[in-house]
Motif scaffolding. Structure first.
Motif, PDB file in Angstrom:
ATOM      1  N   UNK A 102     -55.408  23.491 -21.875  1.00  0.00           N
ATOM      2  CA  UNK A 102     -53.983  23.483 -22.171  1.00  0.00           C
ATOM      3  C   UNK A 102     -53.504  24.869 -22.582  1.00  0.00           C
ATOM      4  N   UNK A 103     -54.322  25.572 -23.345  1.00  0.00           N
ATOM      5  CA  UNK A 103     -53.964  26.926 -23.761  1.00  0.00           C
ATOM      6  C   UNK A 103     -53.846  27.851 -22.556  1.00  0.00           C
ATOM      7  N   UNK A 104     -54.780  27.746 -21.623  1.00  0.00           N
ATOM      8  CA  UNK A 104     -54.721  28.572 -20.423  1.00  0.00           C
ATOM      9  C   UNK A 104     -53.487  28.236 -19.597  1.00  0.00           C
ATOM     10  N   UNK A 105     -53.150  26.955 -19.531  1.00  0.00           N
ATOM     11  CA  UNK A 105     -51.950  26.535 -18.812  1.00  0.00           C
ATOM     12  C   UNK A 105     -50.696  27.179 -19.403  1.00  0.00           C
ATOM     13  N   UNK A 106     -50.610  27.155 -20.718  1.00  0.00           N
ATOM     14  CA  UNK A 106     -49.442  27.727 -21.389  1.00  0.00           C
ATOM     15  C   UNK A 106     -49.371  29.248 -21.196  1.00  0.00           C
ATOM     16  N   UNK A 107     -50.531  29.879 -21.193  1.00  0.00           N
ATOM     17  CA  UNK A 107     -50.547  31.327 -20.978  1.00  0.00           C
ATOM     18  C   UNK A 107     -50.054  31.676 -19.571  1.00  0.00           C
ATOM     19  N   UNK A 108     -50.451  30.875 -18.600  1.00  0.00           N
ATOM     20  CA  UNK A 108     -49.991  31.104 -17.237  1.00  0.00           C
ATOM     21  C   UNK A 108     -48.503  30.792 -17.101  1.00  0.00           C
ATOM     22  N   UNK A 109     -48.037  29.801 -17.839  1.00  0.00           N
ATOM     23  CA  UNK A 109     -46.602  29.531 -17.857  1.00  0.00           C
ATOM     24  C   UNK A 109     -45.827  30.723 -18.412  1.00  0.00           C
ATOM     25  N   UNK A 110     -46.381  31.328 -19.449  1.00  0.00           N
ATOM     26  CA  UNK A 110     -45.724  32.491 -20.045  1.00  0.00           C
ATOM     27  C   UNK A 110     -45.608  33.643 -19.065  1.00  0.00           C
ATOM     28  N   UNK A 111     -46.442  33.620 -18.034  1.00  0.00           N
ATOM     29  CA  UNK A 111     -46.404  34.677 -17.021  1.00  0.00           C
ATOM     30  C   UNK A 111     -45.458  34.349 -15.875  1.00  0.00           C
ATOM     31  N   UNK A 112     -44.748  33.244 -16.004  1.00  0.00           N
ATOM     32  CA  UNK A 112     -43.717  32.940 -15.028  1.00  0.00           C
ATOM     33  C   UNK A 112     -43.998  31.793 -14.095  1.00  0.00           C
ATOM     34  N   UNK A 113     -45.152  31.124 -14.235  1.00  0.00           N
ATOM     35  CA  UNK A 113     -45.458  29.991 -13.373  1.00  0.00           C
ATOM     36  C   UNK A 113     -44.814  28.723 -13.914  1.00  0.00           C
ATOM     37  N   UNK A 114     -44.477  27.812 -13.012  1.00  0.00           N
ATOM     38  CA  UNK A 114     -43.981  26.520 -13.459  1.00  0.00           C
ATOM     39  C   UNK A 114     -45.114  25.727 -14.101  1.00  0.00           C
ATOM     40  N   UNK A 115     -44.747  24.667 -14.816  1.00  0.00           N
ATOM     41  CA  UNK A 115     -45.767  23.872 -15.519  1.00  0.00           C
ATOM     42  C   UNK A 115     -46.807  23.313 -14.542  1.00  0.00           C
ATOM     43  N   UNK A 116     -46.361  22.750 -13.447  1.00  0.00           N
ATOM     44  CA  UNK A 116     -47.294  22.120 -12.506  1.00  0.00           C
ATOM     45  C   UNK A 116     -48.212  23.151 -11.855  1.00  0.00           C
ATOM     46  N   UNK A 117     -47.629  24.263 -11.444  1.00  0.00           N
ATOM     47  CA  UNK A 117     -48.434  25.297 -10.798  1.00  0.00           C
ATOM     48  C   UNK A 117     -49.405  25.918 -11.798  1.00  0.00           C
ATOM     49  N   UNK A 118     -48.932  26.137 -13.029  1.00  0.00           N
ATOM     50  CA  UNK A 118     -49.791  26.708 -14.060  1.00  0.00           C
ATOM     51  C   UNK A 118     -50.962  25.779 -14.368  1.00  0.00           C
ATOM     52  N   UNK A 120     -52.310  23.518 -12.341  1.00  0.00           N
ATOM     53  CA  UNK A 120     -53.235  23.512 -11.217  1.00  0.00           C
ATOM     54  C   UNK A 120     -54.066  24.800 -11.189  1.00  0.00           C
ATOM     55  N   UNK A 121     -53.409  25.924 -11.447  1.00  0.00           N
ATOM     56  CA  UNK A 121     -54.130  27.194 -11.464  1.00  0.00           C
ATOM     57  C   UNK A 121     -55.163  27.221 -12.584  1.00  0.00           C
ATOM     58  N   UNK A 122     -54.780  26.701 -13.757  1.00  0.00           N
ATOM     59  CA  UNK A 122     -55.712  26.672 -14.881  1.00  0.00           C
ATOM     60  C   UNK A 122     -56.925  25.800 -14.572  1.00  0.00           C
ATOM     61  N   UNK A 123     -56.710  24.668 -13.930  1.00  0.00           N
ATOM     62  CA  UNK A 123     -57.822  23.778 -13.587  1.00  0.00           C
ATOM     63  C   UNK A 123     -58.759  24.448 -12.576  1.00  0.00           C
ATOM     64  N   UNK A 124     -58.189  25.155 -11.594  1.00  0.00           N
ATOM     65  CA  UNK A 124     -59.026  25.813 -10.589  1.00  0.00           C
ATOM     66  C   UNK A 124     -59.799  26.983 -11.192  1.00  0.00           C
ATOM     67  N   UNK A 125     -59.144  27.755 -12.043  1.00  0.00           N
ATOM     68  CA  UNK A 125     -59.831  28.871 -12.698  1.00  0.00           C
ATOM     69  C   UNK A 125     -60.928  28.373 -13.620  1.00  0.00           C
ATOM     70  N   UNK A 126     -60.656  27.287 -14.332  1.00  0.00           N
ATOM     71  CA  UNK A 126     -61.651  26.724 -15.243  1.00  0.00           C
ATOM     72  C   UNK A 126     -62.850  26.192 -14.474  1.00  0.00           C
ATOM     73  N   UNK A 127     -62.588  25.542 -13.361  1.00  0.00           N
ATOM     74  CA  UNK A 127     -63.686  25.000 -12.553  1.00  0.00           C
ATOM     75  C   UNK A 127     -64.558  26.119 -11.979  1.00  0.00           C
ATOM     76  N   UNK A 128     -63.941  27.223 -11.647  1.00  0.00           N
ATOM     77  CA  UNK A 128     -64.695  28.332 -11.047  1.00  0.00           C
ATOM     78  C   UNK A 128     -65.466  29.099 -12.110  1.00  0.00           C
ATOM     79  N   UNK A 129     -64.801  29.516 -13.180  1.00  0.00           N
ATOM     80  CA  UNK A 129     -65.458  30.258 -14.267  1.00  0.00           C
ATOM     81  C   UNK A 129     -64.504  30.279 -15.456  1.00  0.00           C
ATOM     82  N   UNK A 130     -64.690  29.310 -16.339  1.00  0.00           N
ATOM     83  CA  UNK A 130     -63.762  29.143 -17.455  1.00  0.00           C
ATOM     84  C   UNK A 130     -63.758  30.355 -18.382  1.00  0.00           C
TER      85      UNK A 130
END
Length: 236
Positions: A102-118, A120-130
């Motif tokens: 959730x923290x990573x999601x919020x950080x990505x949102x702060x960079x301009x991504x929408x909630x849904x995109x942030x 999804x991006x956080x889940x993919x980044x976490x799965x690859x190398x958290x």
């Protein structure tokens, strides 16, 4: 979300190289100013070539070792802090993965991504190398490029030595009547170059930086020469 592209990796490496180059220029600048001030000060008290060489070599060695030691300690402290931050992040990822996601999601949102995109991006980044994802996004650290204190120490040592060699050679090689003039002129010319170069690397005004550099170097040499002249006249 994909891994960093070639351009992104190349851009990070270029920025890192520019930082090292800027540090090298500044180290050389310190070598010029400190050694020129020292030998000009001694020249104000004596024209003995042996005394000038001894003072210059002592200043070069002391300054370069001091720069290297200081840089090593400073960068070692930074590296220790980076490792400690990564260790804390690794523990938090193990103990509270959902909160970290959730923290990573919020950080990505702060960079301009929408909630849904942030999300999804956080889940993919976490799965690859958290840990890598949190290190880069949250901490601003690249785990593969932690600062190296030995590299920093050697760079400072070499750059200071290169800068210090100019006034040292300028004060001992010319005839006695020309030593002071050659040292002052060559040192000020070198300070123009280092001031200009550091400003260009930092995207600042090169003319102002060069003038500031020259004024500082001229003041240092003027003060030390006056002190040396007074001490020489007093027979100290």
């Amino acid at each position: 979300m994909t891994e960093p592209t070639h351009d992104e990796t190349h851009g990070g490496a270029l920025a890192e190289r520019l930082n090292w180059l800027r540090a090298a220029v500044l180290g050389a600048n310190d070598g010029i100013v400190s050694t020129a001030g020292l030998v000009v000060g001694v020249a104000g008290a004596t024209d003995d070539r042996s005394a000038l060489l001894t003072a210059g070599m002592a200043g070069l060695l002391a300054g370069s070792m001091s720069m290297a030691a200081g840089e090593y300690v400073s960068v070692s402290t930074q590296r220790d802090s980076e490792k400690a931050a990564l260790a804390v992040e690794k523990r938090e990822l193990r103990e509270r993965p959902e909160a970290e996601l959730e923290e990573l999601t919020e950080l990505l949102q702060d960079r301009g991504l929408s909630r849904d995109v942030a999300r999804e991006a956080a889940e993919q980044l976490t799965a690859r190398d958290a840990l890598r994802a949190h290190a880069r996004v949250e901490l601003g650290i690249d785990p593969d490029r932690l600062t190296n204190p030995w590299h920093a120490a050697w760079a400072s040592f070499l750059s200071f030595t290169v800068g210090a060699l100019l006034p040292l050679l300028a004060i001992v090689l010319p005839p006695a009547d020309w030593r002071l003039t050659v040292t002052v002129v060559s040192s000020l010319a070198a300070l123009v170059l280092t001031g200009w170069s550091s400003a260009r690397l930092g995207a600042a005004d090169p003319v102002r930086a060069a003038l500031r550099n020259v004024m500082g170097g001229a003041l240092a040499m003027g003060v030390t020469y006056a002190a040396g002249t007074l001490l020489g006249a007093a027979g100290v």
